[in-house]
Enzyme design. Structure first.
Site, short mmCIF file in Angstrom:
data_model
loop_
_atom_site.label_atom_id
_atom_site.label_comp_id
_atom_site.label_asym_id
_atom_site.label_seq_id
_atom_site.Cartn_x
_atom_site.Cartn_y
_atom_site.Cartn_z
N LYS A 111 -9.06 -10.07 5.33
CA LYS A 111 -9.58 -9.16 4.30
C LYS A 111 -10.12 -9.97 3.13
CE LYS A 111 -7.97 -5.13 1.59
NZ LYS A 111 -6.77 -4.35 1.17
N SER A 124 -7.77 0.64 1.29
CA SER A 124 -8.91 -0.21 1.04
C SER A 124 -9.27 -1.15 2.19
CB SER A 124 -8.64 -1.05 -0.21
OG SER A 124 -7.54 -1.91 0.00
N SER A 174 -2.94 0.57 1.85
CA SER A 174 -4.22 0.03 2.33
C SER A 174 -4.18 -0.70 3.67
CB SER A 174 -4.83 -0.89 1.29
OG SER A 174 -5.35 -0.11 0.24
N1 GLN Z 1 -5.57 3.94 -1.67
C1 GLN Z 1 -4.65 3.38 -2.60
C2 GLN Z 1 -5.33 3.17 -3.93
O1 GLN Z 1 -6.45 3.52 -4.04
C3 GLN Z 1 -4.06 2.14 -2.04
C4 GLN Z 1 -4.73 0.89 -2.42
C5 GLN Z 1 -4.13 -0.30 -1.78
O2 GLN Z 1 -3.13 -0.22 -1.07
N2 GLN Z 1 -4.73 -1.45 -2.08
O3 GLN Z 1 -4.76 2.68 -4.85
#
Ligand code: GLN
Length: 496
Positions: free
Chosen positions: A81, A156, A180
Site C-alpha cells: 500500500k 482506504s 481499511s
Molecule cells: N474508512 C475509515 C476512515 O475513513 C478507515 C480508514 C482507515 O482505516 N485508514 O477513517
C-alpha cells in the site's frame, strides 16, 4: 500454466517454488503480465516496479539453485500500500501533496519483505492519507472492484484488496486505522487482518492517527494471511509502541482450524437493523456452520459500541490534524506559490490548499476544532472516555467468549459516486470495524459467500483479544474450510 499460477494460493506457490516446479522469475512475470492486462480497468496500482521485482526473483532462483535454504515466502510476489515508505519507488499516500516523493528509507515491514526475498510488484492505490472507505478520495483516481467495475473496492486500502481479487498479486500489505484492511477485504471477497496494536511495526508508515494505525496482511486465503503476518510481525526498536512479544505461530493456528468447544460470541449491536438482508443471511448461515463445527455460540452485548463511530470521528481527525501539520511545503513534496514575494505562511497555505483534497481538509478542520481550547474536554476528552468504555465492553465480552463475530460491514460494495457527496453515509460503513481500532485488539475479515440480491461478496469479521491474534487464524481457517465444501469458493470462481 500461467492461469494456474494466477489462481494459486501463496502457500501453494511457495511449495511449487521450493520444489523447483517453477522459478520465481516465471511466477513474477505471470503476475506482471496480468497487471498489464487488467490494471488499466481496475487501477489497483499507482506504480509498478518491474525491474526491482524481477531482480529479486532472479536472486531467489540463483540462491535456490545454489542449494541455499530460503525463507518460506521467498519468490512469492507481494504488493505494498502506498502509505509505506519504499526506497526506489515514490510514496504518495494517494495525495497530490507528496506527488513523486521518494523516501530515503524503507518502512520496517517493507524491509522485512525484502529480507524474505519477496518480489515487490508495486505500490497500491488508496484514499488520500488513508481517509475513506472507497478509494475514491485518491488524488490519482479511484480503484474499481473486480467483481463489478462500477462498484467501489472499499477503502482506504482498495488498491491492495482489488489487486488480490483481480489476481494481480497473491499477497499484499495494508493498514487499518478504522477498517481499511477489513472493509476492502469484505467487499472484494478477500481476506484481511488487522493485528493487535503494537504487534506489527509502524516505522515508515505515513501516520494517519498514531494511536489507531496498524499494518497487516491482505490475502486470498486465511493461511496465506497467516504466512504473511509471520513475516511482518515482531518487535521493532524503531517504533516506540512496538510490543516485545515473540511472534506467535499463526501458520500452526491456521493449520489447526478446529473450533470444537471454542466459544464464539455474536455482538448483538453489530447485527440486524441497518444491515443488508443478504449480508445478514450469509452471516447467519456462517453462524450455523460454526455451530455444526462444534463451536459454542453465545450472544453478547457491547452497549457502548453505539458511540464508537462518533468517538472515532473525533479522535481520528484530532490525531490526523496534528500528524498532517508536517506537510507544510518546507520539508516534503509539493510547494506552491513560492514566487519570492510570498511569506512562508502564504506558501504553506497555498500548498496545503492545492495539495490536500476535500476529505483531508474536512478532517483537519474537524480535528483542529475538536482540540481547540475550550472544546478539548467537550469533544476530544469525551471521545477518549468513550474509548475506555469500548475497551471495557470488549473485556467483558471476552470473559464469556474466545472470539467475537459480526458482519465486517453493513452492506456489499456500493456504487462509485454513491456516497462521495455524503461523508456521513461513507463514515457509517465503518460501524462494525471501528471498535477494534479504538480498543487496539485484533480482527480478521474473510469471505462467506455472495449476497443473493446482488451477487457481491459478503465478509465476516472475527475479533480476538489483545495479543491473541492466532485465534483469528484458527477460527478463520475452520470456517473457510467448511465454506469451501458448501459453496465451492464462489468468491474465486466468480472472477473473470
Ligand atoms: N474508512 C475509515 C476512515 O475513513 C478507515 C480508514 C482507515 O482505516 N485508514 O477513517
Amino acid at each position: 500454466m500461467s492461469a494456474d499460477v494466477l489462481r494459486m494460493s501463496a502457500a501453494s506457490l511457495a511449495a511449487a517454488l521450493a520444489g523447483k516446479q517453477i522459478t520465481a522469475e516465471e511466477v513474477t512475470r505471470v503476475f506482471l503480465e496480468r497487471i498489464r492486462d487488467v490494471d488499466p480497468q481496475i487501477h489497483a496500482f499507482l506504480r509498478i516496479d518491474e525491474e526491482g521485482a524481477l531482480a529479486t526473483a532472479r536472486e531467489v532462483d540463483r540462491r535456490r539453485d545454489g542449494g541455499e535454504n530460503l525463507p518460506r515466502l521467498a519468490g512469492v510476489p507481494v504488493a505494498v500500500k502506498d502509505v509505506m515508505t519504499t526506497v526506489g519507488m515514490p510514496t504518495t499516500v494517494g495525495s497530490a501533496i507528496l506527488d513523486g516523493w521518494e523516501p530515503p528509507y524503507d518502512a520496517t515491514i517493507v524491509a522485512k519483505l525484502r529480507d524474505n526475498l519477496m518480489p515487490i510488484l508495486g505500490k497500491t492505490n488508496m484514499d488520500e492519507f488513508a481517509m475513506g472507505s472507497s478509494t475514491e478520495h485518491s488524488a490519482y483516481g479511484p480503484t474499481r472492484n473486480p467483481w463489478d467495475t462500477d462498484r467501489i473496492p472499499g477503502g482506504s486500502g482498495g488498491g491492495s484488496a482489488a489487486a488480490l481479487a483481480a489476481l494481480e498479486v497473491p499477497l499484499a500489505l495494508g493498514t487499518d486505522t478504522g477498517g481499511s484492511i477489513r472493509q476492502p477485504a469484505a467487499v472484494t471477497g478477500t481476506v484481511g487482518v488487522k493485528p493487535t496494536y503494537g504487534s506489527v511495526s509502524r516505522y515508515g508508515l505515513v501516520a494517519l492517527a498514531s494511536s489507531l494505525d496498524q499494518a497487516g496482511p491482505c490475502a486470498r486465503t486465511v493461511m496465506d494471511a497467516a504466512m504473511l503476518h509471520e513475516v511482518i510481525a515482531g518487535h521493532d526498536p524503531r517504533d516506540s509502541t512496538s510490543l516485545p512479544d515473540p511472534v506467535p505461530d499463526f501458520v500452526g493456528a491456521a493449520r489447526r482450524a478446529d473450533v470444537g468447544g471454542v466459544r464464539i460470541g455474536i455482538i448483538s449491536e453489530l447485527t440486524g437493523d441497518g444491515y443488508q438482508a443478504g449480508v445478514m443471511q450469509r452471516f447467519t448461515e456462517a453462524v450455523e456452520t460454526y455451530r455444526g463445527l462444534g463451536a459454542d455460540i453465545v450472544e453478547v452485548s457491547c452497549p457502548n459500541f453505539s458511540y464508537a463511530l462518533a468517538a472515532y470521528y473525533l479522535i481520528l481527525p484530532s490525531e490526523a490534524s496534528s500528524n498532517l501539520a508536517k506537510f507544510d511545503a518546507m520539508r516534503y513534496g509539493l510547494r506552491v506559490g513560492d514566487d519570492g514575494i510570498a511569506t512562508v505562511e502564504q506558501v504553506m497555505a497555498r500548498t496545503r490548499d492545492a495539495g490536500f483534497g476535500a476529505e483531508v481538509k474536512r478532517r483537519i478542520m474537524l480535528g483542529t476544532y475538536a482540540l481547540s481550547s475550550g472544546y478539548y474536554d467537550e469533544y476530544y476528552g469525551q471521545a477518549q472516555k468513550v474509548r475506555t468504555l469500548v475497551q471495557q465492553d470488549f473485556d467483558a465480552a471476552f470473559e464469556q467468549c474466545d472470539v467475537l463475530i459480526s458482519p465486517t460491514c453493513p452492506t456489499t460494495a456500493f456504487r462509485l459516486g454513491e456516497k462521495l457527496e455524503d461523508p456521513l453515509a461513507m463514515y457509517l460503513n465503518d460501524i462494525a470495524t471501528i471498535p477494534v481500532n479504538l480498543a487496539g485488539n485484533a480482527a480478521l475479515s474473510l469471505p462467506v459467500g455472495l449476497a443473493p440480491e446482488d451477487g457481491l461478496p459478503v465478509g465476516l469479521q472475527i475479533i480476538a483479544p489483545h495479543r491473541q491474534d492466532q485465534r483469528l487464524y484458527n477460527a478463520g481457517a475452520a470456517l473457510e474450510a467448511a465454506l469451501e465444501d458448501q459453496w465451492d469458493r464462489p468468491f474465486i470462481e466468480g472472477l473473470q
